[in-house]
Design a protein around this motif. Structure first.
Motif, PDB file in Angstrom:
ATOM      1  N   VAL A  74       0.862  -1.178   0.000  1.00 56.46           N
ATOM      2  CA  VAL A  74       0.000   0.000   0.000  1.00 56.46           C
ATOM      3  C   VAL A  74       0.902   1.232   0.000  1.00 56.46           C
ATOM      4  CG1 VAL A  74      -1.802   1.237   1.279  1.00 56.46           C
ATOM      5  CG2 VAL A  74      -1.753  -1.257   1.314  1.00 56.46           C
ATOM      6  N   ILE A  75       0.509   2.257  -0.729  1.00 49.94           N
ATOM      7  CA  ILE A  75       1.278   3.504  -0.699  1.00 49.94           C
ATOM      8  C   ILE A  75       1.315   3.990   0.747  1.00 49.94           C
ATOM      9  CG2 ILE A  75       1.387   5.888  -1.504  1.00 49.94           C
ATOM     10  CD1 ILE A  75       0.023   4.953  -4.093  1.00 49.94           C
ATOM     11  N   SER A  76       2.498   4.193   1.265  1.00 51.60           N
ATOM     12  CA  SER A  76       2.699   4.419   2.706  1.00 51.60           C
ATOM     13  C   SER A  76       2.021   5.672   3.251  1.00 51.60           C
ATOM     14  CB  SER A  76       4.190   4.459   3.031  1.00 51.60           C
ATOM     15  OG  SER A  76       4.809   5.560   2.382  1.00 51.60           O
ATOM     16  N   VAL A  77       1.705   6.646   2.410  1.00 54.57           N
ATOM     17  CA  VAL A  77       1.043   7.863   2.897  1.00 54.57           C
ATOM     18  C   VAL A  77      -0.479   7.714   2.940  1.00 54.57           C
ATOM     19  CG1 VAL A  77       2.933   9.381   2.180  1.00 54.57           C
ATOM     20  CG2 VAL A  77       1.011   8.954   0.600  1.00 54.57           C
ATOM     21  N   ARG A  78      -1.012   6.552   2.598  1.00 55.30           N
ATOM     22  CA  ARG A  78      -2.455   6.298   2.599  1.00 55.30           C
ATOM     23  C   ARG A  78      -2.895   5.848   3.994  1.00 55.30           C
ATOM     24  NH1 ARG A  78      -5.190   4.663  -1.955  1.00 55.30           N
ATOM     25  NH2 ARG A  78      -6.863   5.480  -0.686  1.00 55.30           N
ATOM     26  N   ASP A  79      -2.809   6.746   4.964  1.00 53.56           N
ATOM     27  CA  ASP A  79      -3.073   6.410   6.362  1.00 53.56           C
ATOM     28  C   ASP A  79      -4.463   5.821   6.604  1.00 53.56           C
ATOM     29  OD1 ASP A  79      -0.515   7.253   7.135  1.00 53.56           O
ATOM     30  OD2 ASP A  79      -1.192   9.317   7.410  1.00 53.56           O
ATOM     31  N   ASP A  80      -5.503   6.407   5.999  1.00 54.63           N
ATOM     32  CA  ASP A  80      -6.862   5.890   6.196  1.00 54.63           C
ATOM     33  C   ASP A  80      -7.005   4.473   5.656  1.00 54.63           C
ATOM     34  OD1 ASP A  80      -7.569   8.264   7.372  1.00 54.63           O
ATOM     35  OD2 ASP A  80      -8.661   9.035   5.631  1.00 54.63           O
ATOM     36  N   LEU A  81      -6.419   4.233   4.492  1.00 52.72           N
ATOM     37  CA  LEU A  81      -6.499   2.905   3.884  1.00 52.72           C
ATOM     38  C   LEU A  81      -5.715   1.884   4.706  1.00 52.72           C
ATOM     39  CD1 LEU A  81      -7.525   1.180   1.557  1.00 52.72           C
ATOM     40  CD2 LEU A  81      -5.497   1.879   0.253  1.00 52.72           C
ATOM     41  N   ILE A  82      -4.536   2.247   5.149  1.00 48.67           N
ATOM     42  CA  ILE A  82      -3.744   1.338   5.984  1.00 48.67           C
ATOM     43  C   ILE A  82      -4.487   1.037   7.277  1.00 48.67           C
ATOM     44  CG2 ILE A  82      -1.611   1.131   7.332  1.00 48.67           C
ATOM     45  CD1 ILE A  82      -0.207   2.614   4.960  1.00 48.67           C
ATOM     46  N   ALA A  83      -5.098   2.032   7.879  1.00 53.07           N
ATOM     47  CA  ALA A  83      -5.878   1.802   9.107  1.00 53.07           C
ATOM     48  C   ALA A  83      -7.033   0.836   8.847  1.00 53.07           C
ATOM     49  CB  ALA A  83      -6.395   3.132   9.660  1.00 53.07           C
ATOM     50  N   TRP A  84      -7.680   0.945   7.688  1.00 51.29           N
ATOM     51  CA  TRP A  84      -8.769   0.033   7.326  1.00 51.29           C
ATOM     52  C   TRP A  84      -8.251  -1.399   7.267  1.00 51.29           C
ATOM     53  CZ3 TRP A  84     -10.172  -3.307   3.367  1.00 51.29           C
ATOM     54  CH2 TRP A  84     -11.522  -3.653   3.298  1.00 51.29           C
ATOM     55  N   TYR A  85      -7.095  -1.588   6.619  1.00 50.49           N
ATOM     56  CA  TYR A  85      -6.496  -2.925   6.544  1.00 50.49           C
ATOM     57  C   TYR A  85      -6.082  -3.425   7.936  1.00 50.49           C
ATOM     58  CZ  TYR A  85      -6.378  -2.840   1.443  1.00 50.49           C
ATOM     59  OH  TYR A  85      -6.727  -2.807   0.113  1.00 50.49           O
ATOM     60  N   GLU A  86      -5.563  -2.541   8.762  1.00 53.45           N
ATOM     61  CA  GLU A  86      -5.193  -2.955  10.127  1.00 53.45           C
ATOM     62  C   GLU A  86      -6.420  -3.450  10.899  1.00 53.45           C
ATOM     63  OE1 GLU A  86      -1.263  -0.522  11.437  1.00 53.45           O
ATOM     64  OE2 GLU A  86      -3.071   0.703  11.211  1.00 53.45           O
TER      65      GLU A  86
END
Length: 185
Positions: free
Chosen positions: A135-147
């Motif tokens: 995932v593009i590392s600056v995509r905080d909302d998307l990374i949080a969704w995956y977490e």
């Protein structure tokens, strides 16, 4: 008393299936609508502020469909493709990519259902014990969704392919991919 539903008003639930060559144009349109341009702003997964240009192309989608180590899982509702994801067998793990949900359907639980089906399919088909994605590392909302779905950040970064317009035209110079991993057992 409620009247019975007519065939014209009945909608069916999503149906999962593997993509075929006949789906290529619809899949390219879906992926583009979910990530690029103004249409992507109807959903929350847009990359429009990070990247311009194309997200994928017919050749890339067809390559995934035809690869013996990949599956392009599609989701249909009422005859239209509304979501998709790529699964690729990579030894002891599977790679999850090309994930797209129609922007107008985002936020309603379809993405959760797609990722759960992808994990189940990868585990049952290939016996893999982990799912990987970047995932593009600056995509905080998307990374949080995956977490929230059980994926963990690894801190392993790989460079964004600047200069290769097949991945889009970057609008900032700090893009990189982070590896996220989830155990499937």
């Amino acid at each position: 008393m409620d009247s019975p539903a007519t065939a014209a008003t009945v909608t069916t639930g999503p149906a999962f299936r593997d993509a075929t060559e006949a789906d290529v144009d619809a899949l390219v349109a879906l992926v583009e609508s979910a990530y690029r341009g103004d249409s992507s702003r109807a959903g929350w997964t847009t990359e429009a502020d990070l990247l311009e240009g194309r997200r994928t192309d017919p050749e890339g989608v067809l390559e995934v469909i035809e690869s013996p180590d990949s599956r392009l899982l599609t989701v249909e509702r009422d005859g239209a493709i509304i979501a998709c994801c790529q699964l690729e067998h990579r030894g002891d793990h599977a790679y999850f990519g090309m994930f797209a949900v129609s922007p107008t359907l985002q936020g309603g639980g379809l993405g959760k259902a797609v990722i759960a089906e992808a994990e189940r399919t990868a585990h049952e088909t290939w016996g893999v014990k982990e799912m990987h994605m970047t995932v593009i590392s600056v995509r905080d909302d998307l990374i949080a969704w995956y977490e929230r779905r059980g994926y963990r950040r690894t801190g392993q970064m790989s460079p964004f392919p600047y200069g290769d317009e097949r991945f889009g035209i970057p609008q900032r110079d700090d893009l990189q991919f982070e590896l996220l991993v989830k155990p499937l057992v």
